[in-house]
Scaffold this motif. Sequence first.
Motif, PDB file in Angstrom:
ATOM      1  N   MET A   1      -9.975   8.668  -3.437  1.00 50.87           N
ATOM      2  CA  MET A   1      -8.831   8.150  -3.451  1.00 50.87           C
ATOM      3  C   MET A   1      -7.595   8.511  -3.314  1.00 50.87           C
ATOM      4  O   MET A   1      -6.253   7.415  -2.978  1.00 50.87           O
ATOM      5  N   ARG A   2      -7.240   9.073  -4.390  1.00 51.88           N
ATOM      6  CA  ARG A   2      -6.560  10.164  -4.092  1.00 51.88           C
ATOM      7  C   ARG A   2      -5.314  10.846  -3.171  1.00 51.88           C
ATOM      8  O   ARG A   2      -4.694  10.384  -3.045  1.00 51.88           O
ATOM      9  N   GLU A   3      -6.957  10.969  -1.797  1.00 45.27           N
ATOM     10  CA  GLU A   3      -5.646  11.154  -0.426  1.00 45.27           C
ATOM     11  C   GLU A   3      -5.616  10.458   0.056  1.00 45.27           C
ATOM     12  O   GLU A   3      -4.702  10.287   0.777  1.00 45.27           O
ATOM     13  N   VAL A   4      -6.179   8.817  -0.377  1.00 46.47           N
ATOM     14  CA  VAL A   4      -6.205   7.842   0.698  1.00 46.47           C
ATOM     15  C   VAL A   4      -4.483   7.119   0.047  1.00 46.47           C
ATOM     16  O   VAL A   4      -3.536   6.645   0.859  1.00 46.47           O
ATOM     17  N   LYS A   5      -4.720   7.891  -1.519  1.00 42.56           N
ATOM     18  CA  LYS A   5      -2.988   6.781  -2.187  1.00 42.56           C
ATOM     19  C   LYS A   5      -1.761   8.336  -1.900  1.00 42.56           C
ATOM     20  O   LYS A   5      -0.957   7.569  -0.822  1.00 42.56           O
ATOM     21  N   ARG A   6      -2.337   9.079  -0.714  1.00 40.22           N
ATOM     22  CA  ARG A   6      -1.480   9.997  -0.489  1.00 40.22           C
ATOM     23  C   ARG A   6      -0.843   9.656   0.887  1.00 40.22           C
ATOM     24  O   ARG A   6       0.272  10.066   0.851  1.00 40.22           O
ATOM     25  N   ILE A   7      -2.074   9.112   1.171  1.00 39.62           N
ATOM     26  CA  ILE A   7      -1.412   8.543   2.800  1.00 39.62           C
ATOM     27  C   ILE A   7      -0.646   7.799   3.086  1.00 39.62           C
ATOM     28  O   ILE A   7       0.722   8.007   3.925  1.00 39.62           O
ATOM     29  N   ARG A   8      -1.365   6.167   1.920  1.00 36.66           N
ATOM     30  CA  ARG A   8      -0.067   5.386   2.133  1.00 36.66           C
ATOM     31  C   ARG A   8       1.380   5.435   1.751  1.00 36.66           C
ATOM     32  O   ARG A   8       2.148   5.387   2.314  1.00 36.66           O
ATOM     33  N   ASP A   9       1.146   6.732   0.376  1.00 39.81           N
ATOM     34  CA  ASP A   9       2.492   7.017  -0.022  1.00 39.81           C
ATOM     35  C   ASP A   9       3.564   7.715   1.094  1.00 39.81           C
ATOM     36  O   ASP A   9       4.821   7.248   1.673  1.00 39.81           O
ATOM     37  N   TYR A  10       2.742   8.509   2.395  1.00 39.15           N
ATOM     38  CA  TYR A  10       3.036   9.275   3.057  1.00 39.15           C
ATOM     39  C   TYR A  10       3.647   7.869   4.176  1.00 39.15           C
ATOM     40  O   TYR A  10       5.456   8.294   4.166  1.00 39.15           O
ATOM     41  N   TYR A  11       3.541   7.142   4.902  1.00 36.87           N
ATOM     42  CA  TYR A  11       3.725   6.649   5.313  1.00 36.87           C
ATOM     43  C   TYR A  11       4.314   5.178   5.258  1.00 36.87           C
ATOM     44  O   TYR A  11       4.927   4.481   5.907  1.00 36.87           O
ATOM     45  N   ALA A  12       4.766   4.990   3.488  1.00 35.20           N
ATOM     46  CA  ALA A  12       5.557   4.191   2.991  1.00 35.20           C
ATOM     47  C   ALA A  12       6.960   3.855   3.125  1.00 35.20           C
ATOM     48  O   ALA A  12       7.609   3.359   2.330  1.00 35.20           O
TER      49      ALA A  12
END
Length: 277
Positions: A1-12
């Motif tokens: 989940m940490r990696e998914v959140k990092r990807i989400r934050d990058y694109y947000a």
Amino acid sequence: MREVKRIRDYYADEPAKRTLFQHDWRTASSYLDKAINMLKHEFGVASRKYLPYSPMLIPLAAALWHVRDYDQRYKGHMNEKLRRWYWGAVFNKQFEKSTDTQIGKHFAALVEWLEPMTRSRIPSNINFRMSKAEIGKSLDRIKTTADAVYKAVLCMPLRQGADDIYTRDYLGGGVRLHDHHIFPKNFLKLQFEKDGDSAEEILEKMHHPINRMLITDSTNLEIKDKSPHNYLADVDKRILKRHFLFPEIVSDRVDFLEFFEKRKSMIVDYVHRNLIN
């Protein structure tokens, strides 16, 4: 989940990146799909259950993406290199631990090696040449059905287009598969009673992939505990060959341990000649 959140934050960060995310996600999914298809058709991986290491999908998919625009005349040579990488990584247990690190190292090495003008120099991280003795030892170390080499060996006949021994359905075509003992367990138990001296060695090798083959569920129900001397008697010799089985197996003069050593030798020779070196 940490990696998914990092990807989400990058694109947000910016609204424009949301559209970019959709493009990147589709691209990544597309090349993962290509990698899965390559595993099926080039390496014989019958299903997710028989994939030696799921992390292998990532460097393979990324490598396929990296070479997407290369001239078609180089693709055959690249597939040959990917084939050597796959089998070498499996038999050398490259993804047993430190997975994230290994994914990065393997991708970097594959990118370097897949360059069209690279001919013989293999990056040290993926230089997996093995002798027959080393391949044999790798087989001897298999202890469980979760072992990567176990799965790869079990699916190896599919790389040769192996069909089911009775229905003649192609085993890589989505049919329901069963992991069958070539010399069934109950049949071997009878052999214990006749030759108690070999009982311990038979028990040790009974569940090894050398004594296993993939068949359909319907064929498994038909075979049950029959002797291979009987249930293989009328099988086309070409089908037997694709399963690394030999015509002499239908003779009741071939016992289990003799069969085991002969089939193991066939598989070792095939791996050494065609897959790694």
